[in-house]
Design a protein around this motif. Structure first.
Motif, PDB file in Angstrom:
ATOM      1  N   ALA A  54      15.642 -13.569   1.817  1.00 52.46           N
ATOM      2  CA  ALA A  54      14.775 -14.551   2.476  1.00 52.46           C
ATOM      3  C   ALA A  54      13.874 -15.239   1.463  1.00 52.46           C
ATOM      4  O   ALA A  54      13.583 -14.693   0.396  1.00 52.46           O
ATOM      5  CB  ALA A  54      13.937 -13.876   3.555  1.00 52.46           C
ATOM      6  N   ASP A  55      13.415 -16.445   1.792  1.00 51.36           N
ATOM      7  CA  ASP A  55      12.490 -17.173   0.934  1.00 51.36           C
ATOM      8  C   ASP A  55      11.041 -16.801   1.209  1.00 51.36           C
ATOM      9  O   ASP A  55      10.203 -16.848   0.303  1.00 51.36           O
ATOM     10  CB  ASP A  55      12.649 -18.692   1.130  1.00 51.36           C
ATOM     11  N   HIS A  56      10.725 -16.459   2.448  1.00 50.75           N
ATOM     12  CA  HIS A  56       9.346 -16.109   2.769  1.00 50.75           C
ATOM     13  C   HIS A  56       9.019 -14.719   2.233  1.00 50.75           C
ATOM     14  O   HIS A  56       9.911 -13.966   1.829  1.00 50.75           O
ATOM     15  CB  HIS A  56       9.113 -16.165   4.283  1.00 50.75           C
ATOM     16  N   GLY A  57       7.735 -14.390   2.231  1.00 49.37           N
ATOM     17  CA  GLY A  57       7.306 -13.096   1.747  1.00 49.37           C
ATOM     18  C   GLY A  57       6.692 -12.247   2.836  1.00 49.37           C
ATOM     19  O   GLY A  57       6.261 -12.743   3.876  1.00 49.37           O
ATOM     20  N   GLU A  58       6.664 -10.963   2.595  1.00 47.46           N
ATOM     21  CA  GLU A  58       6.028 -10.020   3.509  1.00 47.46           C
ATOM     22  C   GLU A  58       5.823  -8.717   2.754  1.00 47.46           C
ATOM     23  O   GLU A  58       6.655  -8.334   1.929  1.00 47.46           O
ATOM     24  CB  GLU A  58       6.890  -9.794   4.752  1.00 47.46           C
ATOM     25  N   VAL A  59       4.732  -8.035   3.015  1.00 48.44           N
ATOM     26  CA  VAL A  59       4.470  -6.762   2.354  1.00 48.44           C
ATOM     27  C   VAL A  59       4.958  -5.642   3.259  1.00 48.44           C
ATOM     28  O   VAL A  59       4.473  -5.498   4.389  1.00 48.44           O
ATOM     29  CB  VAL A  59       2.975  -6.586   2.035  1.00 48.44           C
ATOM     30  N   ALA A  60       5.916  -4.880   2.782  1.00 49.78           N
ATOM     31  CA  ALA A  60       6.476  -3.791   3.576  1.00 49.78           C
ATOM     32  C   ALA A  60       5.403  -2.739   3.860  1.00 49.78           C
ATOM     33  O   ALA A  60       4.483  -2.544   3.063  1.00 49.78           O
ATOM     34  CB  ALA A  60       7.653  -3.161   2.833  1.00 49.78           C
ATOM     35  N   PRO A  61       5.498  -2.038   4.999  1.00 53.99           N
ATOM     36  CA  PRO A  61       4.490  -1.008   5.325  1.00 53.99           C
ATOM     37  C   PRO A  61       4.304   0.018   4.217  1.00 53.99           C
ATOM     38  O   PRO A  61       3.178   0.416   3.923  1.00 53.99           O
ATOM     39  CB  PRO A  61       5.057  -0.372   6.598  1.00 53.99           C
ATOM     40  N   GLU A  62       5.409   0.442   3.586  1.00 53.90           N
ATOM     41  CA  GLU A  62       5.275   1.431   2.525  1.00 53.90           C
ATOM     42  C   GLU A  62       4.556   0.857   1.303  1.00 53.90           C
ATOM     43  O   GLU A  62       3.871   1.593   0.569  1.00 53.90           O
ATOM     44  CB  GLU A  62       6.642   1.993   2.119  1.00 53.90           C
ATOM     45  N   SER A  63       4.685  -0.460   1.089  1.00 50.01           N
ATOM     46  CA  SER A  63       3.974  -1.097  -0.019  1.00 50.01           C
ATOM     47  C   SER A  63       2.489  -1.206   0.279  1.00 50.01           C
ATOM     48  O   SER A  63       1.653  -1.047  -0.623  1.00 50.01           O
ATOM     49  CB  SER A  63       4.561  -2.487  -0.293  1.00 50.01           C
ATOM     50  N   LEU A  64       2.130  -1.483   1.522  1.00 51.54           N
ATOM     51  CA  LEU A  64       0.715  -1.502   1.894  1.00 51.54           C
ATOM     52  C   LEU A  64       0.093  -0.126   1.733  1.00 51.54           C
ATOM     53  O   LEU A  64      -1.043   0.008   1.264  1.00 51.54           O
ATOM     54  CB  LEU A  64       0.553  -1.978   3.339  1.00 51.54           C
ATOM     55  N   GLU A  65       0.839   0.905   2.103  1.00 53.47           N
ATOM     56  CA  GLU A  65       0.339   2.277   1.924  1.00 53.47           C
ATOM     57  C   GLU A  65       0.159   2.591   0.443  1.00 53.47           C
ATOM     58  O   GLU A  65      -0.834   3.210   0.039  1.00 53.47           O
ATOM     59  CB  GLU A  65       1.310   3.266   2.572  1.00 53.47           C
ATOM     60  N   TRP A  66       1.130   2.163  -0.361  1.00 55.09           N
ATOM     61  CA  TRP A  66       1.036   2.373  -1.809  1.00 55.09           C
ATOM     62  C   TRP A  66      -0.185   1.665  -2.376  1.00 55.09           C
ATOM     63  O   TRP A  66      -0.947   2.251  -3.163  1.00 55.09           O
ATOM     64  CB  TRP A  66       2.308   1.860  -2.486  1.00 55.09           C
ATOM     65  N   LEU A  67      -0.393   0.405  -1.969  1.00 54.76           N
ATOM     66  CA  LEU A  67      -1.522  -0.366  -2.476  1.00 54.76           C
ATOM     67  C   LEU A  67      -2.844   0.263  -2.058  1.00 54.76           C
ATOM     68  O   LEU A  67      -3.772   0.377  -2.867  1.00 54.76           O
ATOM     69  CB  LEU A  67      -1.442  -1.807  -1.966  1.00 54.76           C
ATOM     70  N   SER A  68      -2.926   0.690  -0.822  1.00 55.09           N
ATOM     71  CA  SER A  68      -4.154   1.324  -0.334  1.00 55.09           C
ATOM     72  C   SER A  68      -4.465   2.591  -1.126  1.00 55.09           C
ATOM     73  O   SER A  68      -5.622   2.843  -1.484  1.00 55.09           O
ATOM     74  CB  SER A  68      -4.004   1.648   1.152  1.00 55.09           C
ATOM     75  N   ALA A  69      -3.435   3.376  -1.433  1.00 51.28           N
ATOM     76  CA  ALA A  69      -3.636   4.601  -2.208  1.00 51.28           C
ATOM     77  C   ALA A  69      -4.104   4.287  -3.619  1.00 51.28           C
ATOM     78  O   ALA A  69      -4.975   4.980  -4.174  1.00 51.28           O
ATOM     79  CB  ALA A  69      -2.338   5.415  -2.240  1.00 51.28           C
ATOM     80  N   GLN A  70      -3.543   3.241  -4.225  1.00 49.96           N
ATOM     81  CA  GLN A  70      -3.955   2.861  -5.577  1.00 49.96           C
ATOM     82  C   GLN A  70      -5.409   2.406  -5.592  1.00 49.96           C
ATOM     83  O   GLN A  70      -6.193   2.766  -6.486  1.00 49.96           O
ATOM     84  CB  GLN A  70      -3.064   1.736  -6.106  1.00 49.96           C
ATOM     85  N   LEU A  71      -5.797   1.604  -4.595  1.00 50.58           N
ATOM     86  CA  LEU A  71      -7.142   1.032  -4.581  1.00 50.58           C
ATOM     87  C   LEU A  71      -8.205   2.023  -4.122  1.00 50.58           C
ATOM     88  O   LEU A  71      -9.399   1.726  -4.206  1.00 50.58           O
ATOM     89  CB  LEU A  71      -7.171  -0.203  -3.675  1.00 50.58           C
ATOM     90  N   ALA A  72      -7.772   3.182  -3.653  1.00 52.21           N
ATOM     91  CA  ALA A  72      -8.741   4.194  -3.204  1.00 52.21           C
ATOM     92  C   ALA A  72      -9.623   4.657  -4.352  1.00 52.21           C
ATOM     93  O   ALA A  72     -10.768   5.074  -4.134  1.00 52.21           O
ATOM     94  CB  ALA A  72      -7.997   5.374  -2.581  1.00 52.21           C
ATOM     95  N   GLU A  73      -9.097   4.568  -5.576  1.00 46.92           N
ATOM     96  CA  GLU A  73      -9.883   4.937  -6.765  1.00 46.92           C
ATOM     97  C   GLU A  73     -10.046   3.706  -7.649  1.00 46.92           C
ATOM     98  O   GLU A  73      -9.081   3.224  -8.227  1.00 46.92           O
ATOM     99  CB  GLU A  73      -9.191   6.047  -7.551  1.00 46.92           C
ATOM    100  N   PRO A  74     -11.252   3.169  -7.767  1.00 48.87           N
ATOM    101  CA  PRO A  74     -11.459   1.957  -8.571  1.00 48.87           C
ATOM    102  C   PRO A  74     -11.140   2.195 -10.044  1.00 48.87           C
ATOM    103  O   PRO A  74     -11.273   3.310 -10.561  1.00 48.87           O
ATOM    104  CB  PRO A  74     -12.947   1.644  -8.370  1.00 48.87           C
ATOM    105  N   ALA A  75     -10.723   1.146 -10.720  1.00 50.02           N
ATOM    106  CA  ALA A  75     -10.493   1.195 -12.162  1.00 50.02           C
ATOM    107  C   ALA A  75     -11.791   0.856 -12.890  1.00 50.02           C
ATOM    108  O   ALA A  75     -12.639   0.131 -12.353  1.00 50.02           O
ATOM    109  CB  ALA A  75      -9.395   0.210 -12.548  1.00 50.02           C
ATOM    110  N   PRO A  76     -11.986   1.358 -14.100  1.00 51.90           N
ATOM    111  CA  PRO A  76     -13.243   1.118 -14.829  1.00 51.90           C
ATOM    112  C   PRO A  76     -13.607  -0.352 -14.959  1.00 51.90           C
ATOM    113  O   PRO A  76     -14.774  -0.723 -14.825  1.00 51.90           O
ATOM    114  CB  PRO A  76     -12.977   1.761 -16.194  1.00 51.90           C
ATOM    115  N   ALA A  77     -12.634  -1.213 -15.237  1.00 54.51           N
ATOM    116  CA  ALA A  77     -12.898  -2.641 -15.393  1.00 54.51           C
ATOM    117  C   ALA A  77     -12.345  -3.459 -14.233  1.00 54.51           C
ATOM    118  O   ALA A  77     -12.229  -4.678 -14.328  1.00 54.51           O
ATOM    119  CB  ALA A  77     -12.316  -3.140 -16.713  1.00 54.51           C
TER     120      ALA A  77
END
Length: 285
Positions: A131-154
């Protein structure tokens, strides 16, 4: 400092012309020459790196990009777009097997973490195979949320192919990123300082969930905005973005490719330092 390039659309070397008209390779070479005048910590390529998804197109891309990055000591961050084939992308650019237990293997979304000192760059796969359109898969949103749970120093720079911005040309509405509300809820209030994207073949800036979105234009062909709400691709105005991450802000500057007539005298870096010193101007480290 980051070099942001997007939509290179390289094809198999035996059939290099996109839509039978445009060879994007010279534009990429010129862009890399421009990048070489700076000292970026990373080259961030935000999708549609191949036009046809062939292994040969990815091999040629590496041949053009990696020697420049090695010379500059810069990390290369390969991001996939809707024209990219996930399996060929994994094998050709990430050196990952198509399937198996190794990290990054498989046919699912290609999400990545890159650390540049205290700065974190996350790549979020927004593609929908076929497809040409985009969408964030549920597992990708979960992955992103887990990554952002701990802020990076910069802080964090988030890269994705489909820019989460309203379109300015009607036909492009069918290529938009779906599920933006869910993505906004995930990144709002996080340490994400900027979003780097591409996809629409036109340079754009806006905010999403309070975060600046820097959409780079294409290195293949661009959209002609003189058509109003209509749409027409054109072989011109290609470029890349020079992104600078400061303590309190992130800036991006459009760098067109091509040769243009000089209007002012070229000053070397040494001359610039001397001229600033004469004016009593000191640039902060």
């Amino acid at each position: 400092m980051l070099a942001h390039l997007s939509d290179t659309h390289l094809r198999h070397p035996s059939d290099p012309l996109v839509r039978g008209l445009v060879d994007p390779r010279p534009n990429l070479v010129q862009a890399l020459a421009g990048v070489s005048a700076h000292a970026p910590a990373a080259l961030v390529l935000t999708g549609d790196l191949s036009d046809d998804g062939t292994p040969e197109s990815y091999a040629e891309l590496r041949t053009l990009v990696e020697p420049v990055a090695t010379r500059l000591g810069a990390t290369v961050i390969w991001g996939n777009g809707n024209h990219d084939d996930r399996a060929a992308f994994r094998r050709g650019l990430l050196d990952a097997p198509e399937a198996g237990p190794a990290p990054g293997a498989g046919t699912g979304p290609i999400n990545q973490v890159h650390l540049l000192g205290g700065l974190r760059i996350l790549w979020l796969d927004t593609t929908v195979p076929g497809a040409d359109h985009g969408e964030v898969a549920p597992e990708s949103l979960e992955w992103l949320s887990a990554q952002l749970a701990e802020p990076a120093p910069a802080g964090t720079i988030l890269g994705m192919h489909h820019a989460p911005l309203p379109v300015v040309q009607d036909l492009a509405a069918s290529w938009e990123l779906l599920g933006q509300a869910e993505l906004a809820a995930t990144v709002r209030g996080s340490d994400v300082r900027a979003i780097l994207a591409g996809h629409f073949h036109q340079s754009a800036f806006g905010t999403f969930a309070g975060i600046g979105v820097h959409a780079a234009t294409s290195l293949c062909y661009t959209q002609d905005l003189s058509t109003g709400t209509g749409m027409r691709g054109q072989d011109g105005a290609q470029g890349w973005h020079l992104v600078t991450v400061h303590e309190h802000t992130v800036t991006s500057t459009v760098a067109p490719v091509g040769e243009f007539r000089a209007v002012t005298r070229w000053r070397t870096g040494e001359e610039s330092v001397a001229e600033l010193a004469e004016r009593g101007v000191r640039i902060r480290e």
